[in-house]
Design a protein around this motif. Structure first.
Motif, PDB file in Angstrom:
ATOM      1  N   ARG A   1      12.171 -33.106  -6.147  1.00 35.09           N
ATOM      2  CA  ARG A   1      11.371 -34.004  -6.418  1.00 35.09           C
ATOM      3  C   ARG A   1      10.075 -34.124  -5.608  1.00 35.09           C
ATOM      4  O   ARG A   1      10.312 -34.114  -4.633  1.00 35.09           O
ATOM      5  CB  ARG A   1      10.645 -35.393  -7.100  1.00 35.09           C
TER       6      ARG A   1
ATOM      7  N   THR B   1       7.212 -27.706 -20.121  1.00 32.54           N
ATOM      8  CA  THR B   1       7.673 -28.514 -20.275  1.00 32.54           C
ATOM      9  C   THR B   1       7.398 -28.484 -21.597  1.00 32.54           C
ATOM     10  O   THR B   1       7.191 -27.036 -22.802  1.00 32.54           O
ATOM     11  CB  THR B   1       6.289 -29.787 -20.708  1.00 32.54           C
TER      12      THR B   1
ATOM     13  N   HIS C   1       8.847 -32.420 -10.731  1.00 35.07           N
ATOM     14  CA  HIS C   1      10.120 -32.447 -10.786  1.00 35.07           C
ATOM     15  C   HIS C   1      10.764 -30.993 -10.630  1.00 35.07           C
ATOM     16  O   HIS C   1      11.313 -29.737 -11.079  1.00 35.07           O
ATOM     17  CB  HIS C   1      10.559 -33.363 -12.423  1.00 35.07           C
TER      18      HIS C   1
ATOM     19  N   LYS D   1      -0.669 -28.670 -10.365  1.00 32.68           N
ATOM     20  CA  LYS D   1       0.806 -28.986 -11.508  1.00 32.68           C
ATOM     21  C   LYS D   1       0.364 -30.502 -11.630  1.00 32.68           C
ATOM     22  O   LYS D   1       0.681 -31.014 -13.457  1.00 32.68           O
ATOM     23  CB  LYS D   1       1.961 -28.973 -10.559  1.00 32.68           C
ATOM     24  N   LYS D   2       0.145 -30.695 -10.466  1.00 26.74           N
ATOM     25  CA  LYS D   2      -0.835 -32.526 -10.907  1.00 26.74           C
ATOM     26  C   LYS D   2      -2.069 -32.266 -11.925  1.00 26.74           C
ATOM     27  O   LYS D   2      -1.494 -33.206 -12.614  1.00 26.74           O
ATOM     28  CB  LYS D   2      -1.320 -32.738  -9.384  1.00 26.74           C
TER      29      LYS D   2
ATOM     30  N   GLU E   1       6.295 -35.756  -4.447  1.00 29.71           N
ATOM     31  CA  GLU E   1       4.773 -36.504  -5.383  1.00 29.71           C
ATOM     32  C   GLU E   1       3.246 -36.315  -4.204  1.00 29.71           C
ATOM     33  O   GLU E   1       3.000 -36.343  -3.106  1.00 29.71           O
ATOM     34  CB  GLU E   1       5.236 -38.279  -5.146  1.00 29.71           C
TER      35      GLU E   1
ATOM     36  N   SER F   1       0.034 -31.590 -15.086  1.00 35.28           N
ATOM     37  CA  SER F   1       1.592 -32.624 -15.776  1.00 35.28           C
ATOM     38  C   SER F   1       0.234 -33.979 -15.763  1.00 35.28           C
ATOM     39  O   SER F   1       1.146 -35.284 -16.637  1.00 35.28           O
ATOM     40  CB  SER F   1       2.523 -32.310 -15.068  1.00 35.28           C
ATOM     41  N   GLY F   2      -0.905 -33.971 -15.846  1.00 37.09           N
ATOM     42  CA  GLY F   2      -0.909 -35.210 -15.634  1.00 37.09           C
ATOM     43  C   GLY F   2      -0.332 -36.407 -15.098  1.00 37.09           C
ATOM     44  O   GLY F   2      -0.348 -37.507 -15.107  1.00 37.09           O
ATOM     45  N   SER F   3       0.880 -35.704 -13.624  1.00 37.18           N
ATOM     46  CA  SER F   3       1.266 -36.998 -13.701  1.00 37.18           C
ATOM     47  C   SER F   3       1.382 -36.637 -11.682  1.00 37.18           C
ATOM     48  O   SER F   3       1.317 -35.354 -11.249  1.00 37.18           O
ATOM     49  CB  SER F   3       3.482 -36.354 -13.810  1.00 37.18           C
ATOM     50  N   TYR F   4       1.541 -37.583 -10.769  1.00 43.83           N
ATOM     51  CA  TYR F   4       1.974 -36.990  -9.716  1.00 43.83           C
ATOM     52  C   TYR F   4       3.442 -36.285  -9.233  1.00 43.83           C
ATOM     53  O   TYR F   4       3.299 -36.087  -7.782  1.00 43.83           O
ATOM     54  CB  TYR F   4       1.518 -37.752  -8.789  1.00 43.83           C
ATOM     55  N   GLU F   5       4.301 -36.829 -10.092  1.00 46.79           N
ATOM     56  CA  GLU F   5       5.424 -36.305  -9.806  1.00 46.79           C
ATOM     57  C   GLU F   5       5.256 -34.728 -10.241  1.00 46.79           C
ATOM     58  O   GLU F   5       5.163 -34.469 -11.489  1.00 46.79           O
ATOM     59  CB  GLU F   5       6.403 -37.573  -9.887  1.00 46.79           C
TER      60      GLU F   5
END
Length: 209
Positions: free
Chosen positions: A205, A99, A169, A159-160, A207, A163-167
């Motif tokens: 993507r 990132t 990319h 990855k989750k 999720e 990145s602290g995200s469920y998605e």
DNA sequence: ACATTAAGTGATT
DNA sequence: AATCACTTAATGT
């Protein structure tokens, strides 16, 4: 950004005098987007300290095959870079910013000095070495013992986490490359996970549910 | 509407 | 699990 650095360095538990020296001697490096930081065969004279963002560190061979080694995240130092610099070897490593990332580059020649003068710095290096080593062991047995479907799931969860995200990319192709397998295999396994309702699939993507 | 790129799938090794 | 060959779906021009 200096404040952030100060904060991080204090968080690691370094003493004031050392923090001041680090701030004085290092340089800031901002990385925007997914960009290679260190590539194979290039010697770098700095040790990166991660202020924010995530770096993915990989091994790369002559043919450009990559193997994922470990992640470097905020507050972590890449102790491995020391070993390749000390032995004066070309780094067989490749680091890519996952990132946007901000790094503090510390000149290698100061490391020795700081290690002998500050026990907190010695601890940082040793701990960081230890942590990288442990992570390495994890990825080694994930390669050696885990089946592809387990590796994929671990990858997604990693990855989750990072990145602290469920998605996520990424295309199936990109994921396949990072796991050193083919796109077809990733597509199939993801499809299976989708049927088990553990992920949802979209174009470019994924999720995690 | 057409081209390009991503994803899904059966068959084969 | 990899590869091939082909289909289908999504996206860009």
């Amino acid at each position: 950004m200096r404040d952030r650095l100060d904060e991080i360095l204090q968080g690691i538990g370094l003493e004031r005098a050392l923090i001041d020296e680090i701030k004085q001697q290092g340089r800031l490096l901002k990385i925007v987007g997914e960009q290679p930081l260190i590539s194979t065969g290039v010697k770098s004279g700095d040790m990166p300290l991660v202020i924010s963002g995530t770096l993915r560190v990989m091994r790369e061979d002559e043919m450009g095959n990559e193997v994922f080694l470990y992640y470097l995240e905020g507050g972590e130092a890449c102790a491995m870079s020391i070993s390749c610099c000390l032995s004066n070897q070309l780094s067989g490593f490749k680091a890519v910013a996952e990132t946007d990332a901000v790094l503090w580059m510390v000149p290698m020649h100061l490391i020795d000095d700081w290690m002998s003068r500050f026990q907190s710095f010695r601890k940082l290096i040793v701990d960081s070495y230890q942590a990288r080593f442990d992570e390495l062991m994890l990825t080694i047995d994930s390669i050696a013992f885990m089946k592809m479907d387990e590796r994929l799931m671990k990858y997604l969860l990693d990855k989750k986490q990072s990145s602290g995200s469920y998605e996520i990319h990424k295309s199936h192709e990109q994921i396949a490359n990072e796991l050193n397998t083919s796109r077809v295999v990733v597509s199939r396994l993801l499809k299976k996970l989708e049927r088990e309702e553990r992920v949802a699939l979209y174009r470019n993507r994924v999720e995690v549910l």
